[in-house]
Design a protein around this motif. Structure first.
Motif, PDB file in Angstrom:
ATOM      1  N   MET A   1       0.832  -1.206   0.000  1.00 48.79           N
ATOM      2  CA  MET A   1       0.000   0.000   0.000  1.00 48.79           C
ATOM      3  C   MET A   1       0.869   1.259   0.000  1.00 48.79           C
ATOM      4  N   ILE A   2       0.426   2.250  -0.738  1.00 47.79           N
ATOM      5  CA  ILE A   2       1.125   3.539  -0.730  1.00 47.79           C
ATOM      6  C   ILE A   2       0.122   4.591  -0.269  1.00 47.79           C
ATOM      7  N   GLU A   3       0.531   5.395   0.700  1.00 46.45           N
ATOM      8  CA  GLU A   3      -0.341   6.487   1.125  1.00 46.45           C
ATOM      9  C   GLU A   3       0.442   7.789   1.044  1.00 46.45           C
ATOM     10  N   VAL A   4      -0.131   8.770   0.344  1.00 46.04           N
ATOM     11  CA  VAL A   4       0.500  10.089   0.226  1.00 46.04           C
ATOM     12  C   VAL A   4      -0.502  11.113   0.745  1.00 46.04           C
ATOM     13  N   ARG A   5      -0.066  11.970   1.681  1.00 42.44           N
ATOM     14  CA  ARG A   5      -0.962  12.984   2.260  1.00 42.44           C
ATOM     15  C   ARG A   5      -0.358  14.377   2.152  1.00 42.44           C
ATOM     16  N   ASP A   6      -1.080  15.285   1.498  1.00 47.27           N
ATOM     17  CA  ASP A   6      -0.737  16.717   1.482  1.00 47.27           C
ATOM     18  C   ASP A   6       0.717  16.971   1.084  1.00 47.27           C
ATOM     19  N   LEU A   7       1.153  16.272   0.068  1.00 44.01           N
ATOM     20  CA  LEU A   7       2.543  16.381  -0.369  1.00 44.01           C
ATOM     21  C   LEU A   7       2.789  17.711  -1.090  1.00 44.01           C
ATOM     22  N   VAL A   8       3.801  18.433  -0.633  1.00 38.77           N
ATOM     23  CA  VAL A   8       4.188  19.692  -1.270  1.00 38.77           C
ATOM     24  C   VAL A   8       5.683  19.646  -1.545  1.00 38.77           C
ATOM     25  N   LYS A   9       6.051  20.029  -2.778  1.00 43.35           N
ATOM     26  CA  LYS A   9       7.469  20.097  -3.128  1.00 43.35           C
ATOM     27  C   LYS A   9       7.714  21.324  -4.006  1.00 43.35           C
ATOM     28  N   THR A  10       8.590  22.196  -3.548  1.00 35.82           N
ATOM     29  CA  THR A  10       8.983  23.366  -4.326  1.00 35.82           C
ATOM     30  C   THR A  10      10.470  23.243  -4.636  1.00 35.82           C
ATOM     31  N   TYR A  11      10.825  23.377  -5.900  1.00 35.78           N
ATOM     32  CA  TYR A  11      12.245  23.325  -6.261  1.00 35.78           C
ATOM     33  C   TYR A  11      12.894  24.662  -5.923  1.00 35.78           C
ATOM     34  N   PRO A  12      14.173  24.641  -5.575  1.00 32.72           N
ATOM     35  CA  PRO A  12      14.866  25.895  -5.232  1.00 32.72           C
ATOM     36  C   PRO A  12      14.724  26.914  -6.366  1.00 32.72           C
ATOM     37  N   GLY A  13      14.355  28.132  -6.011  1.00 30.07           N
ATOM     38  CA  GLY A  13      14.254  29.200  -7.002  1.00 30.07           C
ATOM     39  C   GLY A  13      12.941  29.240  -7.754  1.00 30.07           C
ATOM     40  N   ALA A  14      12.089  28.220  -7.591  1.00 29.35           N
ATOM     41  CA  ALA A  14      10.806  28.199  -8.314  1.00 29.35           C
ATOM     42  C   ALA A  14       9.808  29.123  -7.617  1.00 29.35           C
ATOM     43  N   THR A  15       8.926  29.746  -8.405  1.00 27.81           N
ATOM     44  CA  THR A  15       7.952  30.670  -7.821  1.00 27.81           C
ATOM     45  C   THR A  15       6.711  29.929  -7.311  1.00 27.81           C
ATOM     46  N   SER A  16       6.419  28.766  -7.906  1.00 29.03           N
ATOM     47  CA  SER A  16       5.273  27.991  -7.412  1.00 29.03           C
ATOM     48  C   SER A  16       5.702  26.535  -7.228  1.00 29.03           C
ATOM     49  N   PRO A  17       5.018  25.833  -6.329  1.00 29.77           N
ATOM     50  CA  PRO A  17       5.423  24.446  -6.068  1.00 29.77           C
ATOM     51  C   PRO A  17       5.156  23.529  -7.263  1.00 29.77           C
ATOM     52  N   ALA A  18       6.042  22.569  -7.492  1.00 29.58           N
ATOM     53  CA  ALA A  18       5.847  21.571  -8.551  1.00 29.58           C
ATOM     54  C   ALA A  18       4.751  20.596  -8.148  1.00 29.58           C
ATOM     55  N   VAL A  19       4.688  20.306  -6.835  1.00 28.34           N
ATOM     56  CA  VAL A  19       3.599  19.507  -6.284  1.00 28.34           C
ATOM     57  C   VAL A  19       2.994  20.343  -5.166  1.00 28.34           C
ATOM     58  N   ALA A  20       1.684  20.613  -5.250  1.00 29.10           N
ATOM     59  CA  ALA A  20       1.105  21.680  -4.434  1.00 29.10           C
ATOM     60  C   ALA A  20       0.085  21.192  -3.412  1.00 29.10           C
ATOM     61  N   GLY A  21       0.247  19.952  -2.928  1.00 25.53           N
ATOM     62  CA  GLY A  21      -0.707  19.435  -1.951  1.00 25.53           C
ATOM     63  C   GLY A  21      -1.449  18.247  -2.527  1.00 25.53           C
ATOM     64  N   VAL A  22      -0.730  17.145  -2.713  1.00 22.19           N
ATOM     65  CA  VAL A  22      -1.288  15.966  -3.372  1.00 22.19           C
ATOM     66  C   VAL A  22      -1.533  14.869  -2.340  1.00 22.19           C
ATOM     67  N   SER A  23      -2.714  14.279  -2.392  1.00 14.43           N
ATOM     68  CA  SER A  23      -3.069  13.164  -1.504  1.00 14.43           C
ATOM     69  C   SER A  23      -3.702  12.039  -2.317  1.00 14.43           C
ATOM     70  N   PHE A  24      -3.259  10.823  -2.079  1.00 20.34           N
ATOM     71  CA  PHE A  24      -3.921   9.657  -2.673  1.00 20.34           C
ATOM     72  C   PHE A  24      -3.450   8.394  -1.981  1.00 20.34           C
ATOM     73  N   THR A  25      -4.193   7.314  -2.213  1.00 12.52           N
ATOM     74  CA  THR A  25      -3.852   6.023  -1.626  1.00 12.52           C
ATOM     75  C   THR A  25      -3.897   4.968  -2.715  1.00 12.52           C
ATOM     76  N   VAL A  26      -2.857   4.167  -2.791  1.00  9.38           N
ATOM     77  CA  VAL A  26      -2.863   3.023  -3.701  1.00  9.38           C
ATOM     78  C   VAL A  26      -3.077   1.777  -2.853  1.00  9.38           C
ATOM     79  N   GLU A  27      -4.175   1.076  -3.127  1.00  4.81           N
ATOM     80  CA  GLU A  27      -4.486  -0.124  -2.352  1.00  4.81           C
ATOM     81  C   GLU A  27      -3.435  -1.206  -2.591  1.00  4.81           C
ATOM     82  N   GLN A  28      -3.331  -2.112  -1.638  1.00  4.80           N
ATOM     83  CA  GLN A  28      -2.440  -3.260  -1.763  1.00  4.80           C
ATOM     84  C   GLN A  28      -2.718  -3.995  -3.083  1.00  4.80           C
ATOM     85  N   GLY A  29      -1.697  -4.166  -3.892  1.00  7.64           N
ATOM     86  CA  GLY A  29      -1.850  -4.897  -5.151  1.00  7.64           C
ATOM     87  C   GLY A  29      -2.482  -4.093  -6.274  1.00  7.64           C
ATOM     88  N   GLY A  30      -2.791  -2.835  -6.018  1.00  8.69           N
ATOM     89  CA  GLY A  30      -3.479  -2.016  -7.013  1.00  8.69           C
ATOM     90  C   GLY A  30      -2.537  -1.464  -8.076  1.00  8.69           C
TER      91      GLY A  30
END
Ligand SMILES: Nc1ncnc2c1ncn2[C@@H]1O[C@H](COP(=O)(O)OP(=O)(O)OP(=O)(O)O)[C@@H](O)[C@H]1O
Ligand SMILES: [Mg+2]
Length: 378
Positions: A1-30
Motif C-alpha cells: 500500500m502507498i499512502e501520500v498525504r498533502d505532499l508539497v514540493k517546491t524546487y529551489p528558485g521556483a515561484t510555485s510548487p511543482a507539487v502543491a498538496g497531493v493526496s492519494f492512496t494506492v491499495e495493496q496490489g493495485g
C-alpha cells in the motif's frame, strides 16, 4: 500500500510548487496511475515517494512504514521500492544477468551467490527473457530492454513498484503490446504499482484507478470508466479523449428535474445542469462517439430537443469508424460513428445530442465544479 498525504514540493528558485498538496492512496496490489500534461508534477511526486527528492511537507507511507513526515526522512536505499525510469537506463557494459543481479550485489543485506542466481533467473523468466542471461544489454531490442529494467526493479521483491513513463521510448506497436505484458507481470506478482504517464490510453487501459493532475494538484480521481464518462471539470473533459465543447448560457432551469435549457451557438440544448442557475455562463461537453447522426433535416420544434440541423463538412474514414465534422449553425461538431455509416460532404443531417451524454461545467474553467466557486459568480 502507498499512502501520500498533502505532499508539497517546491524546487529551489521556483515561484510555485511543482507539487502543491497531493493526496492519494494506492491499495495493496493495485495499479494506480498519475496522468497529466507535461510539467504537472507527476515525476516529482514519484521521486518524493522514491526518496530522490525531499518534500517541503506532507506524509508518505509505504506499507506500514512512514517514510516521510515532519520528523522522518527514510533514505532511498532503505525504502522497499523498485523503480523503472523513463529511459529504462539498462547498463550497456553489463550482461543481461549482471544488470538484474546488480541491485542484489549492492544491496545492504548480503545475498549469497546461489540465491542471486536463483532470483535473477526467476525475474528474467517472469518478464520473458529466460535464456538471454549472457547477452550484453545493448544486444536486446527496445522492448526487451524495457522488460529487463522491469526485471531489475522486481528482483529484490519490493513492496512497491514505481514506473515513470516506462513505455514512452518504444514505437507505437511495441508500446501497445507492452501495455498488456506489463499489466500481466504486475497481476502475476501482485505488486502495488504506481504508474506515471501523459498517455491517456495507457492510463485508461492499464489502471484500476487514475488520478488526473494539473499544475501540481490532483483534479480528479477515480476508475477509468468514471473519469472518462463523468469528467469533473472542463480540464479533465478536454484532456481525456476528444470532446465537443459548446459555450452557452442557462436560459431556464427546472428546479425539480435539474434540467436546464441552454442557449448555444449550435441552438438550444437541454441538459442536466444541477448547480447551474438561470443566467449562468456554462460550458457543455459531449464526446464525439455520443453524438448520434440521422439522415435528413431537423423537424425543429420543442419535441425535437437536442436534435439540431447540421451539414456534413468532412468525413475522416479510419477503418474502425468515421469522424464527421458537422456545421451546426455557428458551431462545429464532431461525431464518431460506425464506418458503415456513409455521408457525403454537403449532406443534411440531424445531429442528436443525447441528454444523458452531456456534461455541463461552469465557465470558471478548470476549477472543480462543485467546490469553492460560489462567491466568484456574483
Ligand atoms: N530538478 C528540478 N529543478 C527545478 N525545477 C524542476 C526540476 N524538476 C522538475 N522541475 C519543474 O517542476 C515542475 C514539475 O515537473 P515534473 O518533472 O514533476 O513534471 P511531469 O509531470 O513529470 O512532466 P513530464 O510529463 O514532462 O515528465 C515543472 O514545472 C518542472 O519544470
Ligand atoms: Mg515526468
Amino acid at each position: 500500500m502507498i499512502e501520500v498525504r498533502d505532499l508539497v514540493k517546491t524546487y529551489p528558485g521556483a515561484t510555485s510548487p511543482a507539487v502543491a498538496g497531493v493526496s492519494f492512496t494506492v491499495e495493496q496490489g493495485g495499479f494506480y496511475t498519475l496522468l497529466g500534461p507535461s510539467g504537472c508534477g507527476k515525476t516529482t511526486t514519484l521521486r518524493c515517494i522514491a526518496g530522490l527528492e525531499r518534500p517541503d511537507s506532507g506524509m508518505i507511507k509505504l506499507g506500514q512504514t512512514v517514510v516521510v513526515s515532519d520528523r522522518i526522512f527514510i533514505p532511498t536505499y532503505r525504502r522497499d521500492i523498485g523503480m523503472v525510469f523513463q529511459n529504462y537506463a539498462v547498463w550497456p557494459h553489463m550482461t543481461v544477468f549482471e544488470n538484474v543481479a546488480f541491485p542484489l550485489r549492492v544491496g545492504k543485506q548480503k545475498v549469497a551467490g546461489s540465491e542471486i542466481d536463483r532470483r535473477v533467473r526467476e525475474s528474467l523468466a517472469l518478464v520473458g527473457l529466460a535464456g538471454l542471461e549472457k547477452r550484453m544489454a545493448t544486444q536486446l531490442s527496445g522492448g526487451q530492454q524495457q522488460r529487463l529494467s522491469v526485471a531489475r526493479a522486481l528482483v529484490r521483491e519490493p513492496d512497491v513498484l514505481l514506473l515513470d513513463e516506462p513505455l514512452s521510448n518504444l514505437d507505437a506497436k511495441l508500446r501497445e503490446r507492452m501495455r498488456s505484458e506489463l499489466l500481466l507481470i504486475q497481476r502475476r506478482v501482485g505488486i502495488t504499482t504506481l504508474f506515471v504517464t501523459h498517455d491517456q490510453v495507457e492510463a485508461l487501459s492499464m489502471s484500476d484507478r487514475v488520478a488526473i493532475m494539473d499544475r501540481g494538484l490532483i483534479v480528479q480521481e477515480g476508475a477509468p470508466r468514471d473519469i472518462y464518462h463523468a469528467p469533473a471539470n472542463q480540464f479533465v473533459a478536454g484532456f481525456i479523449g476528444s470532446t465537443n465543447l459548446f459555450a452557452g448560457r442557462v436560459i431556464s432551469r427546472d428546479a425539480e428535474t435539474g434540467q436546464a435549457l441552454i442557449e448555444t451557438a449550435a441552438g438550444r440544448i437541454v441538459a442536466d445542469a444541477e448547480g447551474h442557475e438561470a443566467g449562468a455562463d456554462v460550458m457543455i461537453a459531449v464526446r464525439p462517439e455520443d453524438v448520434v447522426l440521422h439522415r435528413g433535416r431537423s423537424a425543429g420544434g420543442p419535441e425535437a430537443a437536442n436534435s439540431l440541423g447540421g451539414v456534413v463538412e468532412i468525413g475522416l474514414f479510419t477503418g474502425v469508424s468515421v469522424e464527421y465534422h458537422l456545421r451546426v449553425a455557428g458551431q462545429l461538431v464532431q461525431s464518431r460513428v460506425s464506418s458503415r455509416i456513409d455521408f457525403t460532404r454537403g449532406d443534411d443531417v440531424v445531429v442528436e445530442l443525447p441528454v444523458h451524454a452531456i456534461r455541463v461545467f461552469s465557465m470558471a474553467g478548470s476549477e472543480p465544479a462543485a467546490e469553492g466557486l460560489a462567491g466568484q459568480d456574483a
